[in-house]
Design a protein around this motif. Structure first.
Motif, PDB file in Angstrom:
ATOM      1  N   VAL A   1       4.864   9.499  -7.642  1.00 47.36           N
ATOM      2  CA  VAL A   1       4.527   8.937  -8.956  1.00 47.36           C
ATOM      3  C   VAL A   1       5.641   8.021  -9.440  1.00 47.36           C
ATOM      4  O   VAL A   1       6.830   8.339  -9.318  1.00 47.36           O
ATOM      5  CB  VAL A   1       4.297  10.075  -9.975  1.00 47.36           C
ATOM      6  N   GLY A   2       5.260   6.876  -9.978  1.00 43.03           N
ATOM      7  CA  GLY A   2       6.222   5.952 -10.564  1.00 43.03           C
ATOM      8  C   GLY A   2       6.875   4.989  -9.598  1.00 43.03           C
ATOM      9  O   GLY A   2       7.652   4.123 -10.021  1.00 43.03           O
ATOM     10  N   TRP A   3       6.585   5.106  -8.308  1.00 40.99           N
ATOM     11  CA  TRP A   3       7.172   4.182  -7.344  1.00 40.99           C
ATOM     12  C   TRP A   3       6.446   2.839  -7.385  1.00 40.99           C
ATOM     13  O   TRP A   3       5.243   2.771  -7.646  1.00 40.99           O
ATOM     14  CB  TRP A   3       7.107   4.768  -5.942  1.00 40.99           C
ATOM     15  N   ARG A   4       7.193   1.781  -7.136  1.00 35.85           N
ATOM     16  CA  ARG A   4       6.645   0.419  -7.206  1.00 35.85           C
ATOM     17  C   ARG A   4       5.922   0.061  -5.921  1.00 35.85           C
ATOM     18  O   ARG A   4       6.446   0.235  -4.825  1.00 35.85           O
ATOM     19  CB  ARG A   4       7.785  -0.587  -7.449  1.00 35.85           C
ATOM     20  N   ARG A   5       4.713  -0.459  -6.077  1.00 34.30           N
ATOM     21  CA  ARG A   5       3.896  -0.838  -4.927  1.00 34.30           C
ATOM     22  C   ARG A   5       4.105  -2.308  -4.578  1.00 34.30           C
ATOM     23  O   ARG A   5       4.075  -3.183  -5.441  1.00 34.30           O
ATOM     24  CB  ARG A   5       2.421  -0.575  -5.225  1.00 34.30           C
ATOM     25  N   VAL A   6       4.306  -2.566  -3.287  1.00 31.23           N
ATOM     26  CA  VAL A   6       4.419  -3.926  -2.768  1.00 31.23           C
ATOM     27  C   VAL A   6       3.340  -4.096  -1.702  1.00 31.23           C
ATOM     28  O   VAL A   6       3.428  -3.495  -0.624  1.00 31.23           O
ATOM     29  CB  VAL A   6       5.812  -4.196  -2.158  1.00 31.23           C
ATOM     30  N   ASP A   7       2.315  -4.874  -1.988  1.00 29.13           N
ATOM     31  CA  ASP A   7       1.248  -5.091  -1.016  1.00 29.13           C
ATOM     32  C   ASP A   7       1.728  -6.058   0.064  1.00 29.13           C
ATOM     33  O   ASP A   7       2.235  -7.144  -0.239  1.00 29.13           O
ATOM     34  CB  ASP A   7       0.005  -5.645  -1.707  1.00 29.13           C
ATOM     35  N   LEU A   8       1.550  -5.657   1.314  1.00 31.49           N
ATOM     36  CA  LEU A   8       2.010  -6.448   2.451  1.00 31.49           C
ATOM     37  C   LEU A   8       0.888  -7.285   3.058  1.00 31.49           C
ATOM     38  O   LEU A   8       1.101  -8.420   3.461  1.00 31.49           O
ATOM     39  CB  LEU A   8       2.600  -5.528   3.516  1.00 31.49           C
ATOM     40  N   ARG A   9      -0.293  -6.723   3.165  1.00 29.52           N
ATOM     41  CA  ARG A   9      -1.495  -7.399   3.634  1.00 29.52           C
ATOM     42  C   ARG A   9      -2.670  -6.505   3.278  1.00 29.52           C
ATOM     43  O   ARG A   9      -2.486  -5.427   2.709  1.00 29.52           O
ATOM     44  CB  ARG A   9      -1.445  -7.649   5.147  1.00 29.52           C
ATOM     45  N   ASP A  10      -3.893  -6.917   3.605  1.00 29.91           N
ATOM     46  CA  ASP A  10      -5.052  -6.077   3.322  1.00 29.91           C
ATOM     47  C   ASP A  10      -4.886  -4.718   3.995  1.00 29.91           C
ATOM     48  O   ASP A  10      -4.624  -4.625   5.192  1.00 29.91           O
ATOM     49  CB  ASP A  10      -6.337  -6.740   3.838  1.00 29.91           C
ATOM     50  N   GLY A  11      -5.014  -3.656   3.194  1.00 32.53           N
ATOM     51  CA  GLY A  11      -4.940  -2.317   3.753  1.00 32.53           C
ATOM     52  C   GLY A  11      -3.552  -1.827   4.067  1.00 32.53           C
ATOM     53  O   GLY A  11      -3.402  -0.798   4.731  1.00 32.53           O
ATOM     54  N   GLU A  12      -2.511  -2.499   3.589  1.00 25.10           N
ATOM     55  CA  GLU A  12      -1.134  -2.071   3.889  1.00 25.10           C
ATOM     56  C   GLU A  12      -0.235  -2.357   2.696  1.00 25.10           C
ATOM     57  O   GLU A  12      -0.266  -3.450   2.120  1.00 25.10           O
ATOM     58  CB  GLU A  12      -0.599  -2.778   5.129  1.00 25.10           C
ATOM     59  N   ALA A  13       0.572  -1.357   2.325  1.00 22.79           N
ATOM     60  CA  ALA A  13       1.480  -1.512   1.186  1.00 22.79           C
ATOM     61  C   ALA A  13       2.707  -0.641   1.385  1.00 22.79           C
ATOM     62  O   ALA A  13       2.687   0.327   2.157  1.00 22.79           O
ATOM     63  CB  ALA A  13       0.779  -1.142  -0.122  1.00 22.79           C
TER      64      ALA A  13
ATOM     65  N   LEU B   1       8.424   1.739  -3.294  1.00 23.16           N
ATOM     66  CA  LEU B   1       9.859   1.920  -3.475  1.00 23.16           C
ATOM     67  C   LEU B   1      10.116   2.703  -4.753  1.00 23.16           C
ATOM     68  O   LEU B   1       9.363   2.588  -5.720  1.00 23.16           O
ATOM     69  CB  LEU B   1      10.569   0.569  -3.573  1.00 23.16           C
ATOM     70  N   PRO B   2      11.193   3.496  -4.796  1.00 25.00           N
ATOM     71  CA  PRO B   2      11.489   4.296  -5.984  1.00 25.00           C
ATOM     72  C   PRO B   2      11.886   3.429  -7.174  1.00 25.00           C
ATOM     73  O   PRO B   2      12.280   2.271  -6.999  1.00 25.00           O
ATOM     74  CB  PRO B   2      12.650   5.188  -5.527  1.00 25.00           C
ATOM     75  N   PRO B   3      11.788   3.961  -8.394  1.00 30.38           N
ATOM     76  CA  PRO B   3      12.143   3.190  -9.590  1.00 30.38           C
ATOM     77  C   PRO B   3      13.564   2.650  -9.525  1.00 30.38           C
ATOM     78  O   PRO B   3      14.485   3.344  -9.107  1.00 30.38           O
ATOM     79  CB  PRO B   3      11.989   4.217 -10.728  1.00 30.38           C
ATOM     80  N   GLY B   4      13.711   1.402  -9.924  1.00 28.62           N
ATOM     81  CA  GLY B   4      15.028   0.785  -9.950  1.00 28.62           C
ATOM     82  C   GLY B   4      15.507   0.249  -8.627  1.00 28.62           C
ATOM     83  O   GLY B   4      16.523  -0.444  -8.566  1.00 28.62           O
ATOM     84  N   ASP B   5      14.796   0.533  -7.556  1.00 26.45           N
ATOM     85  CA  ASP B   5      15.201   0.042  -6.228  1.00 26.45           C
ATOM     86  C   ASP B   5      14.385  -1.199  -5.901  1.00 26.45           C
ATOM     87  O   ASP B   5      13.189  -1.119  -5.660  1.00 26.45           O
ATOM     88  CB  ASP B   5      14.958   1.113  -5.170  1.00 26.45           C
ATOM     89  N   THR B   6      15.021  -2.339  -5.899  1.00 21.14           N
ATOM     90  CA  THR B   6      14.341  -3.594  -5.584  1.00 21.14           C
ATOM     91  C   THR B   6      14.687  -4.097  -4.193  1.00 21.14           C
ATOM     92  O   THR B   6      14.226  -5.157  -3.780  1.00 21.14           O
ATOM     93  CB  THR B   6      14.708  -4.678  -6.606  1.00 21.14           C
ATOM     94  N   THR B   7      15.511  -3.335  -3.474  1.00 25.08           N
ATOM     95  CA  THR B   7      15.973  -3.822  -2.172  1.00 25.08           C
ATOM     96  C   THR B   7      15.462  -3.001  -1.001  1.00 25.08           C
ATOM     97  O   THR B   7      15.395  -3.486   0.116  1.00 25.08           O
ATOM     98  CB  THR B   7      17.508  -3.817  -2.103  1.00 25.08           C
ATOM     99  N   GLY B   8      15.129  -1.714  -1.226  1.00 21.38           N
ATOM    100  CA  GLY B   8      14.756  -0.863  -0.112  1.00 21.38           C
ATOM    101  C   GLY B   8      15.951  -0.339   0.648  1.00 21.38           C
ATOM    102  O   GLY B   8      15.815   0.158   1.763  1.00 21.38           O
ATOM    103  N   GLY B   9      17.147  -0.422   0.072  1.00 28.41           N
ATOM    104  CA  GLY B   9      18.346   0.017   0.766  1.00 28.41           C
ATOM    105  C   GLY B   9      18.476   1.516   0.909  1.00 28.41           C
ATOM    106  O   GLY B   9      19.260   1.983   1.719  1.00 28.41           O
ATOM    107  N   GLY B  10      17.709   2.278   0.124  1.00 25.89           N
ATOM    108  CA  GLY B  10      17.762   3.722   0.244  1.00 25.89           C
ATOM    109  C   GLY B  10      16.624   4.231   1.106  1.00 25.89           C
ATOM    110  O   GLY B  10      16.766   4.447   2.299  1.00 25.89           O
ATOM    111  N   TYR B  11      15.451   4.419   0.490  1.00 25.58           N
ATOM    112  CA  TYR B  11      14.299   4.910   1.226  1.00 25.58           C
ATOM    113  C   TYR B  11      13.031   4.307   0.643  1.00 25.58           C
ATOM    114  O   TYR B  11      12.999   3.846  -0.504  1.00 25.58           O
ATOM    115  CB  TYR B  11      14.232   6.438   1.192  1.00 25.58           C
TER     116      TYR B  11
END
Length: 219
Positions: A88-100, A103-113
């Protein structure tokens, strides 16, 4: 009509690797100035698959907890629709149809998980997906220093530790079937640090057990 084989497996892997690694590169931390970088020796076998010799320090965020609250998210690729719970609350980034990717709140880089979910439209068996991804990883140009590469055909999953863009990463991928046949319907792929392994495994198991198809049963 069912249609599958080596070419189909390669096609599915090509899409997954291209979208997954391209997106992960975009989501990795901004490069640290050379004067501020402090590489540390990689821990593990003295002769891993494609050693790098040094890795950059992990992102300074707490280890991923495995008891996060999950909420349903929908994915659709053509006429194939699925529901998979994500934190809950994680930001969704759509990559293509059917794939997304989430990332956790406040993480805009993906450097953690982060976690990526993809719908698989082609008829490829669970075993084919697991073994093909295992065989493809050592030859992937985006990663080096594979120190663990394990598959579990019982749970249709793969675990690997790699170095990508100078950072040590743990990959945990599972393919699941939502119908009454042997074909993979969804790929769930967690990316994190070594200390995130326990949380990644717990969340992956929960996500896989609660995922479901929105398509009507095949007659």
């Amino acid at each position: 009509m069912r249609f599958r084989g080596p070419l189909v497996v390669l096609a599915v892997l090509g899409l997954g690797l291209a979208a997954g690694f391209a997106a992960s590169r975009e989501l990795e931390p901004e490069p640290v100035p050379v004067s501020e970088q402090r590489p540390v020796p990689a821990e593990g076998p003295s002769d891993p698959l494609g050693g790098t010799g040094a890795v950059l320090p992990d992102a300074p965020v707490p280890a991923l907890p495995g008891d996060l609250i999950l909420a349903d998210e929908r994915l659709r690729d053509g006429d194939k629709r699925v529901v998979v719970p994500v934190p809950v609350g994680w930001r969704r980034v759509d990559l293509r149809d059917g794939e997304a990717r989430w990332l956790p709140p406040g993480d805009t880089t993906g450097g953690g998980y982060s976690v990526r979910v993809a719908v698989i439209r082609e008829d490829v068996t669970l075993r084919e997906m697991v073994l093909a991804r295992r065989d493809a990883l050592p030859g992937d140009p985006n990663i080096t220093d594979i120190q663990r590469l394990q598959v579990d055909e019982g749970t249709s999953s793969l675990l690997a530790t790699i170095v990508r863009d100078g950072y040590r990463k743990l990959l945990l991928i599972r393919w699941i079937n939502l119908r009454s046949d042997v074909f993979a319907d969804v790929e769930i792929a967690w990316t994190g640090r070594l200390q995130d392994e326990a949380g990644m495994k717990q969340l992956l198991a929960r996500m896989a057990s609660e995922a479901r198809s929105l398509d009507p049963p095949e007659g």
